[in-house]
Design a protein around this motif. Structure first.
Motif, PDB file in Angstrom:
ATOM      1  N   LYS A  72       0.833  -1.201   0.000  1.00  0.00           N
ATOM      2  CA  LYS A  72       0.000   0.000   0.000  1.00  0.00           C
ATOM      3  C   LYS A  72       0.868   1.251   0.000  1.00  0.00           C
ATOM      4  O   LYS A  72       0.625   2.201   0.734  1.00  0.00           O
ATOM      5  N   ASN A  73       1.905   1.198  -0.803  1.00  0.00           N
ATOM      6  CA  ASN A  73       2.867   2.297  -1.009  1.00  0.00           C
ATOM      7  C   ASN A  73       3.854   2.467   0.140  1.00  0.00           C
ATOM      8  O   ASN A  73       4.746   3.317   0.052  1.00  0.00           O
TER       9      ASN A  73
ATOM     10  N   ILE B 190      16.083   5.803  -2.089  1.00  0.00           N
ATOM     11  CA  ILE B 190      14.897   4.943  -2.150  1.00  0.00           C
ATOM     12  C   ILE B 190      14.541   4.695  -3.603  1.00  0.00           C
ATOM     13  O   ILE B 190      14.216   5.628  -4.339  1.00  0.00           O
ATOM     14  N   ARG B 191      14.598   3.444  -4.007  1.00  0.00           N
ATOM     15  CA  ARG B 191      14.269   3.072  -5.376  1.00  0.00           C
ATOM     16  C   ARG B 191      12.959   2.281  -5.359  1.00  0.00           C
ATOM     17  O   ARG B 191      12.950   1.060  -5.265  1.00  0.00           O
ATOM     18  N   TYR B 192      11.878   3.029  -5.458  1.00  0.00           N
ATOM     19  CA  TYR B 192      10.557   2.412  -5.362  1.00  0.00           C
ATOM     20  C   TYR B 192      10.327   1.374  -6.450  1.00  0.00           C
ATOM     21  O   TYR B 192       9.679   0.351  -6.215  1.00  0.00           O
TER      22      TYR B 192
ATOM     23  N   ASP C 231       6.452  12.482   3.655  1.00  0.00           N
ATOM     24  CA  ASP C 231       5.990  11.414   4.544  1.00  0.00           C
ATOM     25  C   ASP C 231       5.916  10.078   3.821  1.00  0.00           C
ATOM     26  O   ASP C 231       4.907   9.730   3.216  1.00  0.00           O
ATOM     27  N   THR C 232       6.990   9.296   3.915  1.00  0.00           N
ATOM     28  CA  THR C 232       6.985   7.972   3.292  1.00  0.00           C
ATOM     29  C   THR C 232       6.059   7.006   4.020  1.00  0.00           C
ATOM     30  O   THR C 232       5.760   5.927   3.505  1.00  0.00           O
ATOM     31  N   GLY C 233       5.599   7.377   5.210  1.00  0.00           N
ATOM     32  CA  GLY C 233       4.714   6.516   5.982  1.00  0.00           C
ATOM     33  C   GLY C 233       3.244   6.814   5.786  1.00  0.00           C
ATOM     34  O   GLY C 233       2.421   6.325   6.552  1.00  0.00           O
ATOM     35  N   ALA C 234       2.899   7.613   4.788  1.00  0.00           N
ATOM     36  CA  ALA C 234       1.498   7.889   4.460  1.00  0.00           C
ATOM     37  C   ALA C 234       1.205   7.311   3.089  1.00  0.00           C
ATOM     38  O   ALA C 234       1.924   7.579   2.130  1.00  0.00           O
ATOM     39  N   SER C 235       0.156   6.526   2.967  1.00  0.00           N
ATOM     40  CA  SER C 235      -0.065   5.803   1.715  1.00  0.00           C
ATOM     41  C   SER C 235      -0.692   6.655   0.627  1.00  0.00           C
ATOM     42  O   SER C 235      -0.686   6.278  -0.538  1.00  0.00           O
ATOM     43  N   HIS C 236      -1.251   7.813   0.981  1.00  0.00           N
ATOM     44  CA  HIS C 236      -1.916   8.659  -0.012  1.00  0.00           C
ATOM     45  C   HIS C 236      -0.895   9.454  -0.836  1.00  0.00           C
ATOM     46  O   HIS C 236       0.303   9.422  -0.581  1.00  0.00           O
ATOM     47  N   ALA C 237      -1.397  10.224  -1.798  1.00  0.00           N
ATOM     48  CA  ALA C 237      -0.536  11.114  -2.585  1.00  0.00           C
ATOM     49  C   ALA C 237      -0.375  12.462  -1.899  1.00  0.00           C
ATOM     50  O   ALA C 237       0.742  12.935  -1.683  1.00  0.00           O
ATOM     51  N   LEU C 238      -1.503  13.087  -1.555  1.00  0.00           N
ATOM     52  CA  LEU C 238      -1.478  14.413  -0.938  1.00  0.00           C
ATOM     53  C   LEU C 238      -2.534  14.495   0.154  1.00  0.00           C
ATOM     54  O   LEU C 238      -3.623  13.922   0.031  1.00  0.00           O
TER      55      LEU C 238
ATOM     56  N   LEU D  42       5.332  10.103  -3.829  1.00  0.00           N
ATOM     57  CA  LEU D  42       6.776   9.891  -3.734  1.00  0.00           C
ATOM     58  C   LEU D  42       7.237   8.684  -4.532  1.00  0.00           C
ATOM     59  O   LEU D  42       8.344   8.676  -5.080  1.00  0.00           O
ATOM     60  N   ARG D  43       6.407   7.637  -4.614  1.00  0.00           N
ATOM     61  CA  ARG D  43       6.832   6.404  -5.295  1.00  0.00           C
ATOM     62  C   ARG D  43       7.019   6.595  -6.795  1.00  0.00           C
ATOM     63  O   ARG D  43       7.566   5.721  -7.464  1.00  0.00           O
ATOM     64  N   LYS D  44       6.563   7.716  -7.332  1.00  0.00           N
ATOM     65  CA  LYS D  44       6.755   7.992  -8.750  1.00  0.00           C
ATOM     66  C   LYS D  44       8.178   8.464  -9.059  1.00  0.00           C
ATOM     67  O   LYS D  44       8.541   8.653 -10.212  1.00  0.00           O
ATOM     68  N   PHE D  45       8.957   8.652  -8.000  1.00  0.00           N
ATOM     69  CA  PHE D  45      10.356   9.047  -8.144  1.00  0.00           C
ATOM     70  C   PHE D  45      11.255   8.025  -7.469  1.00  0.00           C
ATOM     71  O   PHE D  45      10.842   7.328  -6.537  1.00  0.00           O
TER      72      PHE D  45
END
Length: 416
Positions: A52-53, A163-165, A216-223, A300-303
């Motif tokens: 979940k991201n 971090i390489r998502y 916040d890498t610990g939040a699963s949402h985008a914004l 963040l996972r898009k980068f």
């Protein structure tokens, strides 16, 4: 009861922020940093699970493990949500703090600096740690695997963290090691053990504003968009009411909608799904003067990210996930694994007038099959992605309710 709340913002929105602000004041100054145990080692690659991201890493605590922890830029001291992993833990000998937050009158946490941790070959003694006597977030239920806690600032401050998502791995390097930076350099500010970045966002009615976001890498949402000019962030024309999640500070109600444009550095994203927490509720309890919102992992996972806390910058480079569109849940319900019986997949809260409600699904229904396959065939992550997959797609749920089995067909609907 916590298990029934939406995981959209699984850990974010004040996640222990009130608590940890107090914790910082009670730790003594003997905390050091993470360091490689081998004198000559300069860097290491460590695999992680992306659920979940969220970045889930194998952490050893007091020499035992590995235990699954969330690697989270949004927390300061390490948080242990399952104290059973710490042998000979005597709560009567630990300093106790009581914290009040949104929807919760009193929460007890214990603080310690006598805990060691190791991730890969990077280890630290006397890690500042907040210990909860129970998993208030029900992270295990929402992620589908046993989660024992969260680790943040002390790890990120000790290394340059790459971090390489798209590869499900991080590369940690000593400061001073030879680093090949990739992409665009963007300044960040680390305050109170948390990183912030400036970005621009188009607001309803036209116009663009520069805003400050917690990374916040610990939040699963985008914004999450919380405030603008001292009041609520303006809502898009089309929104749906939503329970944005559960934190120690309580249940967060608000709305979900889309922002037309969001720009981080030179990179622009359109139609970004964003949460808008109820301003009055959070502003009465939380200091919102430090930021306008929260930049979560779905963005963040898009980068691929290279994070340098000590020198105050990140490098961002779009990866293969950068073109994946932002989507919200098209079913309209929360699912979670029963915290006591992990083989039971249950339905939590159901959105009013959602596809799930119209199909006749009910809170507390047990899902025993999906599309004629036993539920054990899927991970929670698989189902979450399925629920966001494609408008007009039909999903067949096999439900156990009141000692009877029902089949319910849900047609996915793009609600925002």
């Amino acid at each position: 009861m916590l298990a029934k709340y939406s995981p959209v913002v699984i850990i974010c929105l004040r996640k222990l922020m009130i608590c940890l602000g107090l914790v910082l004041t009670v730790f003594e100054a003997k905390a050091q940093e993470f360091a490689f145990r081998r004198d000559q080692q300069q860097k290491q690659s460590i695999s992680f699970k992306c659920i979940k991201n969220l970045i889930v890493v194998p952490l050893y605590v007091n020499g035992k493990g590995p235990y699954d922890f969330v690697l989270d830029t949004g927390v300061g001291p390490m948080i242990v949500t399952d104290p059973s992993i710490i042998d000979s833990l005597n709560f009567s000998m630990l300093r106790k703090i009581k914290v009040s937050g949104l929807g919760i009158e009193t929460v007890e946490a214990f603080v310690s600096q006598n805990i060691s941790a190791r991730l890969g070959n990077a280890a630290m003694d006397h890690v500042p740690t907040a210990i909860l006597k129970e998993d208030l977030f029900n992270l295990s239920g929402h992620l589908g695997i046993k989660i024992y806690g969260l680790i943040g600032y002390n790890f990120f401050n000790s290394f340059i963290v790459d971090i390489r998502y798209n590869e499900n791995r991080i590369i940690v390097s000593n400061y001073g090691a030879k680093i090949k930076y990739r992409g665009e350099k963007i300044p960040i500010i680390v305050e109170n053990q948390k990183p912030y970045v400036m970005a621009s966002i188009e607001i309803p009615g036209g116009g663009t504003v520069n805003a400050r976001f917690l990374i916040d890498t610990g939040a699963s949402h985008a914004l999450s968009l919380e405030t603008l000019d001292g009041t609520a962030f303006p809502l898009p024309a089309k929104t749906i009411s939503a329970n944005l999640g559960m934190s120690l500070s309580g249940q967060i109600k608000g709305y979900v909608g889309r922002v037309k444009k969001f720009k981080l550095g030179d990179y622009t994203f359109k139609d970004v799904v964003a949460g808008f927490p109820d301003f009055k509720t959070i502003s009465d309890k939380i200091d919102l003067t430090k930021r306008n919102g929260n930049l979560g992992a779905d963005m963040l996972r898009k980068f691929n990210l290279q994070i340098n806390y000590q020198q105050g910058f990140i490098y961002i480079k779009p990866n293969s996930l950068s073109k994946v569109p932002f989507e919200h849940d098209m079913v309209g319900m929360v699912i979670y694994l029963d915290q006591k019986e992990y083989k039971r997949l249950l339905i939590g809260e159901i959105d009013p007038n959602s596809p799930a409600e119209r199909a006749g699904l009910c809170q507390d229904d047990e899902i025993i099959g999906v599309n004629f396959k036993a539920v054990d065939f899927y991970s929670l992550n698989d189902l979450t992605e399925m629920f966001k997959s494609k408008a007009d797609r039909s999903i067949i749920f096999e439900i156990y309710r009141d000692k009877q089995v029902f089949f319910k067909v849900v047609k996915l609907e793009k609600r925002i």
